[in-house]
Design a protein around this motif. Structure first.
Motif, short mmCIF file in Angstrom:
data_model
loop_
_atom_site.label_atom_id
_atom_site.label_comp_id
_atom_site.label_asym_id
_atom_site.label_seq_id
_atom_site.Cartn_x
_atom_site.Cartn_y
_atom_site.Cartn_z
N LYS A 129 -65.32 -24.48 -43.62
CA LYS A 129 -64.52 -23.26 -43.75
C LYS A 129 -63.12 -23.57 -44.25
N ASN A 130 -62.49 -24.61 -43.71
CA ASN A 130 -61.11 -24.93 -44.05
C ASN A 130 -60.97 -25.56 -45.44
N ASP A 131 -61.98 -26.31 -45.86
CA ASP A 131 -61.90 -27.02 -47.14
C ASP A 131 -63.04 -26.63 -48.06
N PHE A 132 -63.41 -25.37 -48.01
CA PHE A 132 -64.57 -24.88 -48.74
C PHE A 132 -64.45 -25.12 -50.24
N ALA A 133 -63.29 -24.77 -50.82
CA ALA A 133 -63.12 -24.88 -52.27
C ALA A 133 -63.24 -26.33 -52.74
N SER A 134 -62.63 -27.26 -52.01
CA SER A 134 -62.68 -28.68 -52.41
C SER A 134 -64.09 -29.23 -52.31
N ILE A 135 -64.78 -28.88 -51.23
CA ILE A 135 -66.14 -29.39 -51.02
C ILE A 135 -67.10 -28.84 -52.07
N VAL A 136 -67.04 -27.53 -52.29
CA VAL A 136 -67.93 -26.92 -53.28
C VAL A 136 -67.60 -27.41 -54.69
N GLY A 137 -66.30 -27.56 -54.98
CA GLY A 137 -65.90 -28.06 -56.30
C GLY A 137 -66.46 -29.44 -56.57
N ALA A 138 -66.42 -30.33 -55.57
CA ALA A 138 -66.97 -31.67 -55.72
C ALA A 138 -68.48 -31.62 -55.92
N CYS A 139 -69.14 -30.75 -55.18
CA CYS A 139 -70.60 -30.62 -55.30
C CYS A 139 -71.00 -30.05 -56.65
N ILE A 140 -70.22 -29.09 -57.16
CA ILE A 140 -70.52 -28.52 -58.47
C ILE A 140 -70.40 -29.59 -59.56
N TYR A 141 -69.36 -30.42 -59.46
CA TYR A 141 -69.19 -31.50 -60.44
C TYR A 141 -70.39 -32.45 -60.40
N MET A 142 -70.83 -32.80 -59.20
CA MET A 142 -71.98 -33.69 -59.09
C MET A 142 -73.25 -33.05 -59.61
N SER A 143 -73.41 -31.74 -59.38
CA SER A 143 -74.62 -31.06 -59.85
C SER A 143 -74.65 -30.97 -61.37
N ILE A 144 -73.49 -30.85 -62.00
CA ILE A 144 -73.42 -30.76 -63.46
C ILE A 144 -73.70 -32.11 -64.10
N THR A 145 -73.18 -33.17 -63.50
CA THR A 145 -73.28 -34.50 -64.12
C THR A 145 -74.64 -35.14 -63.91
N CYS A 146 -75.07 -35.32 -62.66
CA CYS A 146 -76.31 -36.07 -62.45
C CYS A 146 -77.06 -35.70 -61.17
N ARG A 147 -76.76 -34.56 -60.58
CA ARG A 147 -77.50 -34.15 -59.39
C ARG A 147 -77.99 -32.70 -59.54
N PRO A 148 -78.93 -32.46 -60.48
CA PRO A 148 -79.43 -31.09 -60.67
C PRO A 148 -80.19 -30.56 -59.46
N ASP A 149 -80.57 -31.44 -58.52
CA ASP A 149 -81.33 -30.99 -57.36
C ASP A 149 -80.49 -30.15 -56.41
N ILE A 150 -79.15 -30.16 -56.55
CA ILE A 150 -78.31 -29.36 -55.65
C ILE A 150 -77.71 -28.15 -56.36
N VAL A 151 -78.22 -27.83 -57.56
CA VAL A 151 -77.68 -26.70 -58.32
C VAL A 151 -77.85 -25.38 -57.56
N THR A 152 -79.04 -25.18 -56.99
CA THR A 152 -79.31 -23.93 -56.27
C THR A 152 -78.33 -23.73 -55.13
N LEU A 153 -78.12 -24.77 -54.35
CA LEU A 153 -77.20 -24.69 -53.22
C LEU A 153 -75.77 -24.44 -53.69
N CYS A 154 -75.36 -25.09 -54.78
CA CYS A 154 -74.02 -24.90 -55.32
C CYS A 154 -73.81 -23.47 -55.80
N ASN A 155 -74.83 -22.91 -56.44
CA ASN A 155 -74.74 -21.52 -56.89
C ASN A 155 -74.58 -20.56 -55.72
N LYS A 156 -75.34 -20.81 -54.66
CA LYS A 156 -75.23 -19.98 -53.47
C LYS A 156 -73.82 -20.08 -52.87
N ALA A 157 -73.32 -21.31 -52.77
CA ALA A 157 -71.99 -21.50 -52.19
C ALA A 157 -70.91 -20.89 -53.06
N LEU A 158 -71.05 -21.00 -54.37
CA LEU A 158 -70.06 -20.42 -55.29
C LEU A 158 -70.04 -18.90 -55.21
#
Length: 207
Positions: free
Chosen positions: A172-201
């Motif tokens: 809750k406190n660091d939501f933007a930083s955590i989701v931002g890091a996950c989005i970067y990872m999903s774009i580069t080489c972790r497509p398996d977390i794209v669905t979760l990143c979209n939900k969080a975004l």
């Protein structure tokens, strides 16, 4: 801009300061650098991709060069070794001595392993993942899941009055930083977390 600011603050002054180079932190710096590097790349025979403004290509199918640009970090590859060397020399002449790594093993936090024999490229972001858990130690208590979006996330959203756990409080406190890091990872080489990143975004944008 700076000149208007000086005119207002010193209306009767005949002196002005002209910056010969853009400085980091100025609002104009990104646009000026973008224009400068784009002009340079065009002068070297490169064309900017219409689908990715950070990608430049040059040459034919037999001899080609490709440059991925991220601010002042460049990843250069291709089959035209002579043209690549000319490009490197031009970069050094235009912007000073650049630091080169002929065997690139990582770029922008992404680990690269290329096998020239098999022609395979493996990409991973172990360092980014470890860095995320080091920055937010509470996330180490998160249990792994075999599905991209667990129903427990939906239940957590619906329970407004329930006390938050340590992990939930961290998210809750660091939501933007955590989701931002996950989005970067999903774009580069972790497509398996794209669905979760979209939900969080979507949740982030609806707040």
């Amino acid at each position: 801009n700076m000149m208007n600011h000086l005119r207002k603050k010193y209306p009767n002054s005949r002196f002005a300061l002209r910056l010969m180079k853009a400085l980091y932190g100025l609002k104009q710096s990104p646009a000026l650098w973008n224009g400068r590097i784009d002009e340079f790349m065009g002068g070297q025979g490169f064309k900017r991709s219409t689908s990715d403004s950070c990608l430049y290509t040059s040459g034919t199918s037999d001899k080609w060069r490709m440059v991925s640009l991220s601010v002042d970090d460049l990843l250069v590859t291709g089959t035209d070794s002579v043209g690549t060397q000319i490009f490197r020399t031009a970069l050094n002449d235009a912007f000073g001595d650049c630091t080169w790594n002929n065997n690139c093993s990582s770029f922008l936090g992404v680990d690269l392993k290329y096998n020239q024999v098999s022609g395979s490229l493996k990409m991973s972001c172990v360092g980014k993942i470890d860095g995320l858990f080091d920055k937010f130690p509470a996330l180490q208590k998160v249990q792994p899941s075999r599905i991209p979006y667990h129903t427990a996330f939906k239940k957590a959203l619906d329970s407004e009055n329930k006390a938050l756990s340590e992990v939930q409080e961290c998210i809750k406190n660091d939501f933007a930083s955590i989701v931002g890091a996950c989005i970067y990872m999903s774009i580069t080489c972790r497509p398996d977390i794209v669905t979760l990143c979209n939900k969080a975004l979507n949740i982030f944008l609806s707040i």
